[in-house]
Write a protein that holds these residues in place. Structure first.
Motif, PDB file in Angstrom:
ATOM      1  N   GLN B 195      -2.102   3.625   9.097  1.00 43.31           N
ATOM      2  CA  GLN B 195      -0.636   3.566   9.118  1.00 43.31           C
ATOM      3  C   GLN B 195      -0.151   2.116   9.106  1.00 43.31           C
ATOM      4  OE1 GLN B 195       1.654   5.853   8.979  1.00 43.31           O
ATOM      5  NE2 GLN B 195       3.444   5.260  10.184  1.00 43.31           N
ATOM      6  N   VAL B 196      -0.855   1.266   9.886  1.00 43.29           N
ATOM      7  CA  VAL B 196      -0.473  -0.158   9.960  1.00 43.29           C
ATOM      8  C   VAL B 196      -0.609  -0.789   8.578  1.00 43.29           C
ATOM      9  CG1 VAL B 196      -1.110  -2.401  10.931  1.00 43.29           C
ATOM     10  CG2 VAL B 196      -1.119  -0.366  12.383  1.00 43.29           C
ATOM     11  N   LYS B 198      -0.605   0.692   5.685  1.00 43.58           N
ATOM     12  CA  LYS B 198       0.363   1.281   4.760  1.00 43.58           C
ATOM     13  C   LYS B 198       1.748   0.634   4.919  1.00 43.58           C
ATOM     14  CE  LYS B 198       1.447   5.809   2.899  1.00 43.58           C
ATOM     15  NZ  LYS B 198       1.309   7.245   3.019  1.00 43.58           N
ATOM     16  N   VAL B 199       2.165   0.483   6.184  1.00 41.53           N
ATOM     17  CA  VAL B 199       3.486  -0.104   6.437  1.00 41.53           C
ATOM     18  C   VAL B 199       3.515  -1.565   5.987  1.00 41.53           C
ATOM     19  CG1 VAL B 199       5.091  -0.814   8.258  1.00 41.53           C
ATOM     20  CG2 VAL B 199       4.105   1.472   8.304  1.00 41.53           C
ATOM     21  N   LEU B 200       2.448  -2.296   6.291  1.00 37.32           N
ATOM     22  CA  LEU B 200       2.424  -3.712   5.908  1.00 37.32           C
ATOM     23  C   LEU B 200       2.431  -3.866   4.388  1.00 37.32           C
ATOM     24  CD1 LEU B 200      -0.060  -5.136   8.566  1.00 37.32           C
ATOM     25  CD2 LEU B 200       2.403  -5.500   8.443  1.00 37.32           C
ATOM     26  N   LEU B 202       3.761  -1.751   2.373  1.00 40.43           N
ATOM     27  CA  LEU B 202       5.098  -1.317   1.936  1.00 40.43           C
ATOM     28  C   LEU B 202       6.097  -2.475   1.995  1.00 40.43           C
ATOM     29  CD1 LEU B 202       6.562   1.378   1.150  1.00 40.43           C
ATOM     30  CD2 LEU B 202       7.320   1.491   3.520  1.00 40.43           C
ATOM     31  N   VAL B 203       5.972  -3.321   3.021  1.00 42.75           N
ATOM     32  CA  VAL B 203       6.947  -4.414   3.166  1.00 42.75           C
ATOM     33  C   VAL B 203       6.522  -5.660   2.393  1.00 42.75           C
ATOM     34  CG1 VAL B 203       7.742  -3.560   5.403  1.00 42.75           C
ATOM     35  CG2 VAL B 203       5.947  -5.315   5.319  1.00 42.75           C
ATOM     36  N   GLY B 204       5.421  -5.564   1.644  1.00 41.10           N
ATOM     37  CA  GLY B 204       5.047  -6.680   0.772  1.00 41.10           C
ATOM     38  C   GLY B 204       4.083  -7.677   1.377  1.00 41.10           C
TER      39      GLY B 204
END
Lengths: 223, 295
Positions: B195-196, B198-200, B202-204
């Protein structure tokens, strides 16, 4: 900004959509509608490069998606704000830290005052130090929107961003996206909410794309 | 908040991989200190044996009882006039009896046996001309045999050198095992924090930022674990001579030989930073390898 040229995408053996061609220009405003399972979320994922098309070409920020390195994709994503339907966060960081992540994780400077103003605008100022798991569904969507717009992206992709919000808050967030669009950000919102589309069309020149029966068509005349 | 500050926060502090890294680094740090002590002790032991045996020698005088005193006096005169001999001393009968008691038992009637006379030599650092000494002794006292302990010294020094080699080999092995465990832990940490990542993504965030966040966390945990293991090992080594003395009696001297002396106690302090360095390299390689497989 983003160009789809004859893009098809298969999912689990079947075709989700076929031969989609689309051009998203800077400063444009699009709604993406269609029945559940038609491929709206998939189309958005193709837009920010999480998925690769089964065939056809996607040009993302001037570069062929297939040829992009991971660093080039990261650079492109720094110019794209994404609001996921399931609002993914780093659950051990506060709302403020999550909100500022697109700036801090990419080495860009973020003023506390700017982040504070943004949290006030989305109505989460009082929850700045809260952890995401403690937020309601609507609050999580607002936090996700704050994170998506904090870096003033060139393109904002929002998947059902107002699904859990009341009408007042939905209008308020839509006005934020319209304001960003006026400043040059291209916006694509996937939604079922026709009232939201009508409200937006009263404020901005929004086009409506409809995805159904494996085809992407321009809609809107009936709205 | 700066990128460096957020980089230290994005990976959750809890998780099984945390304990895996800390425990394995502590265990490896503990073992590394003991093996390091063994290596340095072996080297010291080899040097000590070499120095002790190199400067001692024995002359054994065999003669009929009526000629023993005369032969011994002749040998002592030869030794006194030989350059490189610092001291020569005829061993007392009781000392010789004590040496033989170990092999023959306390009740043997040594007085009734034709015992040779032993002369203990202490040589100068340069030592005598051994070949010349042997020739002079054979000419003056044919029953005298000069023994410079070479037969004993060589295998002892070789054994100590091999022990040192084995210890350094074990250290390399410990380093390799540490790398493997840290790589596994890093892989587990990356897998459990999908999840970490994926989120990172996602924000580039770039791979470099994501990898450094994990590497930073794992390296710090390895440093902490190795420091813990090192501290425990140093305390155990410090306590070892007393344990040996109380519990093992005569073995105490041998036990006391394993450890560090003087500035040598600073050597184990290298273990935690080296462990951190190994963890850094292992987790960095693993992180980039894993991230290559994630969109």
């Amino acid at each position: 900004m983003i160009v789809f040229d004859g893009v098809s995408h298969d999912y689990g053996g079947g075709a989700l959509f076929r031969d989609v061609s689309l051009r998203l220009e800077g400063g444009s405003f699009h709604f993406l509608t269609g029945p559940s399972g038609a491929g709206k979320s998939t189309l958005l994922k193709l837009c920010y490069g999480e998925l690769l098309p089964s065939s056809g070409t996607i040009t993302l920020m001037g570069q062929n998606r297939r040829a992009m390195t991971r660093d080039q994709l990261a650079e492109a994503r720094q110019r794209i704000g994404v609001v996921h339907q399931d609002c993914q966060f780093l659950d051990h960081l506060t709302v403020a830290q999550n909100g500022g992540l697109p700036m801090t994780a990419t080495g860009r400077r973020l003023l506390d005052a700017d982040l504070g103003d943004l949290l006030v605008w989305v109505g989460l100022a009082e929850h700045a130090e809260a952890l995401p798991p403690t937020l309601s569904g609507g609050e999580r969507q607002r936090a996700a929107l704050a994170r998506a717009v904090v870096a003033a992206p060139s393109l904002l992709l929002a998947d059902e961003p107002t699904g859990n919000l009341d009408w007042d808050m939905s209008q308020r967030l839509l006005l934020l996206m319209i304001e960003l669009n006026r400043m040059g950000t291209a916006v694509v919102i996937a939604t079922h909410d026709l009232n939201l589309i009508r409200f937006a069309k009263a404020h901005v020149n929004a086009r409506v794309l409809r995805i159904s029966a494996r085809k992407l068509t321009m809609a809107g005349a009936e709205l | 908040m700066s990128a460096a500050a957020i980089s230290g926060l994005v990976v959750p502090r809890a998780g099984q991989s945390v304990w895996l890294v800390v425990f394995s680094a502590a265990a490896m740090g503990f073992l590394a200190v003991f093996v390091l002590a063994l290596a340095t002790s072996s080297a010291q032991l080899a040097r000590g044996w070499e120095a002790q045996l190199a400067q001692t020698a024995t002359v054994r005088v065999s003669a009929p009882p009526e000629e023993m005193e005369m032969q011994t006096a002749l040998v002592m005169e030869v030794l006194r006039t030989t350059p490189g001999i610092a001291e020569a001393r005829v061993m007392e009968p009781q000392e010789q009896a004590a040496l033989l008691e170990v092999w023959l038992g306390p009740d043997l009637p040594l007085d009734a046996l034709p015992m040779p006379r032993l002369i203990e030599l202490r040589e100068t650092p340069q030592g005598p001309d051994r070949q010349g000494l042997r020739l002079r002794l054979s000419a003056e006292a044919p029953g005298a045999v000069y023994d410079d302990h070479t037969r004993w010294r060589r295998p002892l020094v070789q054994a100590a050198a091999r022990l040192k080699g084995v210890a350094w080999g074990a250290l390399v092995l410990i380093g390799g095992v540490t790398c493997a465990i840290i790589a596994l832990a890093a892989s587990a940490s990356l897998a459990s924090n999908g999840q970490v990542i994926k989120v990172l993504r996602l924000v580039g965030a770039r791979d470099r930022f994501i990898a450094s966040a994990f590497v930073q966390r794992i390296s710090r945990l390895a440093l902490f674990g190795a420091a813990l293991g090192t501290a425990i090992a140093m305390a155990a080594l410090w306590a070892l001579p007393e344990l040996g003395g109380d519990a093992l009696g005569g073995t105490a001297q041998h036990m006391a030989g394993i450890g560090f002396q003087g500035a040598g106690w600073l050597l184990p302090l290298l273990v935690p930073p080296v462990a951190m360095g190994l963890a850094f390299l292992a987790s960095l390689a693993t992180a980039f390898h894993v991230l290559r497989g994630v969109t």
